[in-house]
Scaffold this motif. Sequence first.
Motif: not given
Length: 85
Positions: A12, A14-19, A24, A27-28, A30
């Motif tokens: 999965r 991490p959210q920081v990397n997705l932003n 942004g 949201r997720s 995997r």
Amino acid sequence: FLRVQNIVLGYRVPQVNLNNFAGGNIRSLRVFAQAQNPFILTGYSGLDPELSINASGAASNTRFGIDQGVSPIFRTFTVGLNVGF
């Protein structure tokens, strides 16, 4: 004999990397890989030591080691991506 029936590996993000990656909008995220029946360790000379067949041609668990042309269990490999918006 030793049979490995199912292996699943997933990661999965991490959210920081997705932003940073998608601004942004995602949201997720995997990523996963799955293997079903990837290998069997055995001294049996046939295709599969768990398979057997009876005299009528129906699958049976009463005569192990007599495979008489029965197809072995298939190996399946799956790779996927789950994205949440």
